[in-house]
Write a protein that holds these residues in place. Structure first.
Motif, PDB file in Angstrom:
ATOM      1  N   PRO A 192       2.904  -1.281  -4.155  1.00  0.00           N
ATOM      2  CA  PRO A 192       2.281  -0.590  -3.073  1.00  0.00           C
ATOM      3  C   PRO A 192       0.898  -1.062  -2.799  1.00  0.00           C
ATOM      4  CG  PRO A 192       3.632   1.028  -4.602  1.00  0.00           C
ATOM      5  CD  PRO A 192       3.464  -0.273  -5.081  1.00  0.00           C
ATOM      6  N   HIS A 193       0.254  -1.214  -3.968  1.00  0.00           N
ATOM      7  CA  HIS A 193      -1.392  -1.542  -3.850  1.00  0.00           C
ATOM      8  C   HIS A 193      -1.198  -3.051  -4.037  1.00  0.00           C
ATOM      9  CE1 HIS A 193      -1.024  -0.686  -8.127  1.00  0.00           C
ATOM     10  NE2 HIS A 193      -1.692  -1.979  -8.415  1.00  0.00           N
ATOM     11  N   ILE A 253      -4.846   3.069  -1.796  1.00  0.00           N
ATOM     12  CA  ILE A 253      -3.553   3.111  -2.357  1.00  0.00           C
ATOM     13  C   ILE A 253      -3.070   3.246  -3.570  1.00  0.00           C
ATOM     14  CG2 ILE A 253      -1.288   1.841  -2.126  1.00  0.00           C
ATOM     15  CD1 ILE A 253      -2.122   0.415   0.394  1.00  0.00           C
ATOM     16  N   GLU A 254      -4.065   2.698  -4.348  1.00  0.00           N
ATOM     17  CA  GLU A 254      -3.831   2.653  -6.011  1.00  0.00           C
ATOM     18  C   GLU A 254      -4.278   4.012  -6.425  1.00  0.00           C
ATOM     19  OE1 GLU A 254      -4.777   0.052 -10.094  1.00  0.00           O
ATOM     20  OE2 GLU A 254      -5.760  -0.540  -8.168  1.00  0.00           O
ATOM     21  N   TYR A 256      -4.520   6.851  -4.217  1.00  0.00           N
ATOM     22  CA  TYR A 256      -3.747   8.201  -3.647  1.00  0.00           C
ATOM     23  C   TYR A 256      -2.387   8.031  -3.591  1.00  0.00           C
ATOM     24  CZ  TYR A 256      -8.573   9.396  -2.368  1.00  0.00           C
ATOM     25  OH  TYR A 256      -9.905   9.669  -2.220  1.00  0.00           O
ATOM     26  N   VAL A 257      -1.761   6.658  -3.685  1.00  0.00           N
ATOM     27  CA  VAL A 257      -0.117   6.679  -3.613  1.00  0.00           C
ATOM     28  C   VAL A 257       0.348   6.140  -4.852  1.00  0.00           C
ATOM     29  CG1 VAL A 257       1.442   5.173  -2.283  1.00  0.00           C
ATOM     30  CG2 VAL A 257      -0.681   6.178  -0.903  1.00  0.00           C
ATOM     31  N   THR A 258      -0.061   5.029  -5.302  1.00  0.00           N
ATOM     32  CA  THR A 258       0.502   4.590  -6.504  1.00  0.00           C
ATOM     33  C   THR A 258       0.804   5.541  -7.649  1.00  0.00           C
ATOM     34  OG1 THR A 258      -0.259   2.379  -6.170  1.00  0.00           O
ATOM     35  CG2 THR A 258       0.571   2.806  -8.378  1.00  0.00           C
ATOM     36  N   GLN A 260       1.716   8.628  -7.744  1.00  0.00           N
ATOM     37  CA  GLN A 260       2.761   9.512  -7.477  1.00  0.00           C
ATOM     38  C   GLN A 260       4.187   8.734  -7.689  1.00  0.00           C
ATOM     39  OE1 GLN A 260       2.352  12.902  -7.288  1.00  0.00           O
ATOM     40  NE2 GLN A 260       0.297  12.656  -7.731  1.00  0.00           N
ATOM     41  N   LEU A 261       4.101   7.566  -7.074  1.00  0.00           N
ATOM     42  CA  LEU A 261       5.296   6.844  -7.067  1.00  0.00           C
ATOM     43  C   LEU A 261       5.491   6.169  -8.433  1.00  0.00           C
ATOM     44  CD1 LEU A 261       4.641   4.422  -4.008  1.00  0.00           C
ATOM     45  CD2 LEU A 261       6.220   6.652  -4.100  1.00  0.00           C
TER      46      LEU A 261
END
Length: 267
Positions: A192-193, A253-254, A256-258, A260-261
């Motif tokens: 993602p990041h 992204i790292e 807020y997103v990574t 949780q994934l």
């Protein structure tokens, strides 16, 4: 140790190549003595950096585009080296870390697995792993690679780049030995990041490697200073036009997103 020896040998060869490329007796005797002229240096650097562009869009299209065309081969080389480095270290980790895991007590191994499962839940570190802090950390690492590469014809920069990318292989190998499938971890924890961060790292390192390559390439009628200023302008174009924006996006992204994934993939 052997890697340091190889780096020193390569740098020694490049220094000799630099002397043969630029410090020719007849050419030097035919020129006036150069002086340190900061005003000329800035005008020359800015002229190379700006190019013929009259707008931001034109600068991206023409000036930055011309630099990216110069970096195609160094960037491709670095991408191949990164893939090979990750693969080699991954295989090495699987073959050499198993005895270490076998020596760990079952309760300690269970605790380690528990920590890995909690690794995706970074809520307790939310005050530290913010998007700005991650951006600054990645920018610092990128500038450090550029700094060491600048004074070593790109050699030390490439070594630090390979060390950073090869760590991924070691971590994936460790996860594999502990029973986790590497591919979901790559897709959730790196991709993602990484699609923004890795190209930024490759482009920055490629620009530094390009500096070393042009310095050791004979260019009739041009001094070392002129060649170096143009190469530095190319690096600055890439850093300001692409590397910093890509690292900023990767940091968001790292942050807020990574996490949780990655937590979902580990569980």
């Amino acid at each position: 140790l052997w890697l340091a020896v190889v780096a020193v040998l390569i740098m020694a060869g490049l220094i000799i190549r630099l002397g043969l490329a630029h410090f020719q007796r007849e050419y030097l005797l035919g020129r006036e003595i150069d002086i340190l002229n900061l005003r000329w240096m800035w005008r020359t650097f800015w002229g190379y950096f700006k190019g013929d562009a009259h707008s931001l869009f034109g600068w991206y299209r023409d000036s930055l585009g011309a630099t990216l065309r110069k970096l195609r081969r160094p960037a491709l080389l670095l991408a191949v080296l990164a893939i090979l480095g990750v693969g080699i270290v991954y295989i090495w980790a699987i073959g050499n870390l198993q005895p270490y895991l076998d020596s760990v007590e079952p309760d300690q191994l269970a605790e380690l697995q528990s920590r890995l499962i909690r690794a995706g839940d970074l809520s307790e570190f939310s005050g530290e792993l913010t998007a700005p802090s991650l951006f600054l950390h990645n920018l610092q690492a990128t500038l450090l690679i550029g700094f060491f590469g600048l004074f070593s014809f790109g050699v030390l920069g490439v070594i630090l780049y390979l060390v950073n990318t090869s760590v991924i292989g070691a971590l994936l190998g460790l996860f594999k030995l502990m029973g986790y499938a590497p591919m979901p971890l790559v897709l959730a924890g790196i991709l993602p990041h990484g699609i923004f961060e890795v190209p930024a790292l490759i482009l920055s390192c490629a620009a530094v490697l390009h500096i070393g390559l042009v310095l050791v390439t004979p260019q009739a009628g041009r001094t070392v200073g002129e060649v170096l200023l143009e190469a530095l302008a190319d690096w600055a174009r890439v850093a300001l036009g692409l590397v910093i924006p890509l690292l900023a996006i990767a940091g968001i992204i790292e942050s807020y997103v990574t996490p949780q994934l990655l937590m979902n993939a580990i569980k």
